[in-house]
Design a protein around this motif. Structure first.
Motif, PDB file in Angstrom:
ATOM      1  N   SER A  43       0.855  -1.409  -0.056  1.00  0.00           N
ATOM      2  CA  SER A  43      -0.021   0.285   0.012  1.00  0.00           C
ATOM      3  C   SER A  43       0.825   1.215  -0.007  1.00  0.00           C
ATOM      4  O   SER A  43       2.013   1.679   0.538  1.00  0.00           O
ATOM      5  N   ASN A  44       0.256   2.324  -1.123  1.00  0.00           N
ATOM      6  CA  ASN A  44       0.961   3.309  -0.871  1.00  0.00           C
ATOM      7  C   ASN A  44       2.850   3.064  -1.267  1.00  0.00           C
ATOM      8  O   ASN A  44       4.049   3.521  -0.521  1.00  0.00           O
ATOM      9  N   GLY A  45       3.431   1.527  -1.693  1.00  0.00           N
ATOM     10  CA  GLY A  45       4.453   1.292  -2.026  1.00  0.00           C
ATOM     11  C   GLY A  45       5.009   0.815  -0.857  1.00  0.00           C
ATOM     12  O   GLY A  45       6.326   0.495  -1.215  1.00  0.00           O
ATOM     13  N   ARG A  46       4.828   0.249  -0.030  1.00  0.00           N
ATOM     14  CA  ARG A  46       5.444  -0.080   1.326  1.00  0.00           C
ATOM     15  C   ARG A  46       4.233  -1.538   1.699  1.00  0.00           C
ATOM     16  O   ARG A  46       3.027  -1.612   1.252  1.00  0.00           O
ATOM     17  N   PRO A  47       5.138  -2.122   2.107  1.00  0.00           N
ATOM     18  CA  PRO A  47       4.245  -3.666   2.484  1.00  0.00           C
ATOM     19  C   PRO A  47       4.086  -3.533   3.484  1.00  0.00           C
ATOM     20  O   PRO A  47       3.537  -2.383   4.057  1.00  0.00           O
ATOM     21  N   ALA A  48       2.643  -3.704   3.903  1.00  0.00           N
ATOM     22  CA  ALA A  48       0.539  -3.737   4.090  1.00  0.00           C
ATOM     23  C   ALA A  48       0.966  -4.853   4.939  1.00  0.00           C
ATOM     24  O   ALA A  48      -0.710  -4.790   4.995  1.00  0.00           O
ATOM     25  N   GLY A  49       1.336  -6.406   4.776  1.00  0.00           N
ATOM     26  CA  GLY A  49       0.401  -7.065   5.291  1.00  0.00           C
ATOM     27  C   GLY A  49       1.233  -8.676   5.212  1.00  0.00           C
ATOM     28  O   GLY A  49       2.019  -8.283   4.536  1.00  0.00           O
ATOM     29  N   LYS A  50       0.863  -9.627   6.243  1.00  0.00           N
ATOM     30  CA  LYS A  50       1.353 -10.359   5.980  1.00  0.00           C
ATOM     31  C   LYS A  50       1.587 -11.912   4.983  1.00  0.00           C
ATOM     32  O   LYS A  50       0.734 -11.807   3.763  1.00  0.00           O
ATOM     33  N   THR A  51       3.481 -11.944   4.165  1.00  0.00           N
ATOM     34  CA  THR A  51       3.463 -12.700   3.063  1.00  0.00           C
ATOM     35  C   THR A  51       2.899 -14.377   3.165  1.00  0.00           C
ATOM     36  O   THR A  51       2.263 -14.777   4.073  1.00  0.00           O
ATOM     37  N   GLU A  52       1.534 -14.564   1.670  1.00  0.00           N
ATOM     38  CA  GLU A  52       0.742 -15.471   1.293  1.00  0.00           C
ATOM     39  C   GLU A  52       1.000 -15.904   0.825  1.00  0.00           C
ATOM     40  O   GLU A  52       1.882 -15.869  -0.314  1.00  0.00           O
ATOM     41  N   ASP A  53       0.623 -17.300   0.486  1.00  0.00           N
ATOM     42  CA  ASP A  53       0.904 -18.357  -0.188  1.00  0.00           C
ATOM     43  C   ASP A  53      -0.238 -17.798  -1.382  1.00  0.00           C
ATOM     44  O   ASP A  53      -1.106 -17.703  -1.008  1.00  0.00           O
ATOM     45  N   PHE A  54       0.491 -18.526  -2.709  1.00  0.00           N
ATOM     46  CA  PHE A  54       0.047 -18.035  -4.036  1.00  0.00           C
ATOM     47  C   PHE A  54      -0.289 -18.722  -4.420  1.00  0.00           C
ATOM     48  O   PHE A  54      -0.667 -19.577  -5.398  1.00  0.00           O
ATOM     49  N   VAL A  55       0.787 -19.722  -5.272  1.00  0.00           N
ATOM     50  CA  VAL A  55       0.516 -20.745  -6.341  1.00  0.00           C
ATOM     51  C   VAL A  55       1.252 -21.766  -5.559  1.00  0.00           C
ATOM     52  O   VAL A  55       2.621 -21.121  -5.267  1.00  0.00           O
ATOM     53  N   THR A  56       1.009 -22.971  -5.260  1.00  0.00           N
ATOM     54  CA  THR A  56       1.431 -24.405  -4.285  1.00  0.00           C
ATOM     55  C   THR A  56       1.238 -25.609  -5.281  1.00  0.00           C
ATOM     56  O   THR A  56       0.766 -24.968  -6.484  1.00  0.00           O
ATOM     57  N   GLY A  57       1.212 -26.405  -4.254  1.00  0.00           N
ATOM     58  CA  GLY A  57       1.190 -27.817  -5.316  1.00  0.00           C
ATOM     59  C   GLY A  57       2.191 -28.071  -6.073  1.00  0.00           C
ATOM     60  O   GLY A  57       1.874 -29.634  -6.345  1.00  0.00           O
ATOM     61  N   PHE A  58       3.231 -27.584  -6.220  1.00  0.00           N
ATOM     62  CA  PHE A  58       4.737 -28.448  -6.259  1.00  0.00           C
ATOM     63  C   PHE A  58       5.330 -29.357  -6.022  1.00  0.00           C
ATOM     64  O   PHE A  58       5.967 -30.327  -6.321  1.00  0.00           O
ATOM     65  N   ILE A  59       4.658 -29.370  -4.969  1.00  0.00           N
ATOM     66  CA  ILE A  59       4.966 -30.878  -3.869  1.00  0.00           C
ATOM     67  C   ILE A  59       4.725 -31.618  -3.938  1.00  0.00           C
ATOM     68  O   ILE A  59       3.555 -31.714  -3.439  1.00  0.00           O
TER      69      ILE A  59
END
Length: 447
Positions: free
Chosen positions: A388-404
């Protein structure tokens, strides 16, 4: 022919030559306090070095069964954009919308690893005896989300990765040089001779052969990421000249300077939308234990020093370089976002389009290739960091998974690396071990 070596035994031999002794580990743990380092997105608690033993866990790539794909969140669709590559590690979109795919991989230079590659003992498919060393062009003329033109755009390269169109030139970063070629929009292959405009330091530890490229908004500068030649400077810092840096040059190769230093292996680079701030994803060091050191996403301050090899995640001194450069340890910049230890965070793309839901717009996607130096798998996914406004604004989230596929048997289907946002708002994920490029699209356009 019966294999006389196992890859694990080769790794053990290499580690035995350079790893710290148990006494050194114990002393380092006693000398180093635990700490909590706040970042813009989260607070990260760092254990002491060697709190756990350094582990080795290499994946076994089994490929993608028919009908199986990676997994994306509800409201998104993932499909195979193109397949049948030879280590598609990085993608780039030209101004006219063509997709270029750099096909290249690690080629071992020492005898033990050459044997491992020749005998195909590396089940993670990181080591191969040869590299494709080409760039493939994909063009989707009817806009159906699948390319219908496929051509070899440029061949006979030397471990290419970064690609860039700037003015009437196409640039490609080989592991040992930056080349440029005459280029006109729409051409499907390079036919003229290339010009070497900058030599780059080659060779080094694991996958640090990659050289990425990014242009400034006005096209007056080119930025080049160059990873370290070692884990933690163990071969001598005289072997690290112009390495572990982001370099800045003019488009003709002149005017080189170090834009930022102490970045162990910066690969992905991008500009935060609406800002003039450069960001990079950095693959951090090995052999300090399961939880050290976190890979990270960080804004890159001009002239700043980010710690390698003397410190990590701010002014945490690496016990293997204890007392060598206290002034540099003190000035080490704390990165913005921790991405987990041993994830091999390599790809980076900010989402600058509008078809993904609003929460993803202007945020960062990071391709985590997965590493070997942890007792359980880390990475093997694409993660998202909201901004948000050019800065990190929350926790990291998984987005593309299923490789394992099965962690107990160390099996994975593929390994994601580069991520690229397309002009139509979809996102590409390069899977260099699965030999595919995946396309992620939103089921319903965001707002």
């Amino acid at each position: 022919m019966k294999n006389l070596f196992s890859y694990a035994s080769l790794v053990a031999l290499l580690a035995a030559c350079s790893g710290p002794s148990q006494q050194e580990k114990a002393q380092a743990a006693a000398d180093t306090p635990a700490d909590t380092v706040p970042t813009a997105a989260t607070a990260v608690e760092l254990p002491v070095p060697y709190a756990t033993e350094s582990a080795t866990k290499r994946s076994k790539v089994i490929g993608w069964p028919a009908g199986r794909t990676p997994v994306v969140p509800a409201g998104f669709t993932i499909t195979e954009f193109a397949g049948d590559f030879n280590s598609p590690r990085w993608t780039y979109v030209t101004p006219n919308g063509d997709v270029l795919v750099a096909e290249s991989n690690t080629v071992p230079t020492d005898t033990k690893k050459r044997i491992a590659a020749a005998l195909k003992l590396d089940t993670s498919k990181s080591l191969k005896s040869t590299s494709a060393n080409r760039i493939t062009l994909l063009r989707d003329t009817n806009k159906d989300g699948k390319p219908d033109v496929r051509e070899t755009f440029l061949a006979d390269l030397n471990q290419p990765l970064g690609m860039l169109v700037l003015g009437n030139y196409f640039y490609v970063a080989n592991t040992d040089a930056l080349l440029r070629y005459a280029y006109q929009p729409g051409q499907t292959k390079i036919t003229g001779p290339g010009q070497k405009i900058l030599a780059l330091p080659a060779g080094g530890y694991n996958n640090h052969w990659t050289r990425n490229l990014l242009a400034s908004a006005d096209g007056s500068k080119i930025y080049i990421s160059v990873g370290s030649g070692s884990n933690v400077g163990e071969n001598g810092m005289d072997k690290e000249v112009r390495r572990a840096n982001i370099l800045e040059i003019n488009p003709d190769g002149s005017g080189e300077r170090v834009y930022a230093a102490g970045l162990r292996n910066p690969v992905g680079m991008d500009w935060a939308p609406g800002t003039t701030t450069l960001w990079t994803a950095v693959n951090e060091r090995d052999e300090l234990g399961d939880e050290l050191v976190p890979d990270y996403l960080t804004s890159v301050q001009q002239g700043a020093f980010y710690g390698w090899p003397y410190a990590y995640f701010g002014a945490h001194e690496d016990p293997r370089r204890k007392g060598e450069q206290p002034a540099l340890v003190k000035k080490s910049v704390v990165p913005d976002v921790a991405l987990g230890p041993h994830t091999a965070s390599l790809g980076l793309a900010f989402y600058d389009q509008k078809t993904f839901p609003a929460k993803y717009q202007n945020g960062a996607f990071i391709g985590q290739h997965g590493s070997w130096n942890r007792s359980s798998f880390s990475g093997y996914k694409v993660v998202f960091v909201p901004f948000s406004n050019g800065r990190p604004a929350g926790k990291t989230e998984d987005f593309v998974t299923g490789f394992i596929a099965n962690e107990d048997s160390k099996e994975v289907y593929g390994r994601p690396v580069g991520v690229t946002v397309l002009p139509d708002g979809a996102m590409l994920v390069a899977d260099d071990a699965g030999n595919k490029v995946w396309r992620v699209s939103a089921a319903v356009a965001g707002g």
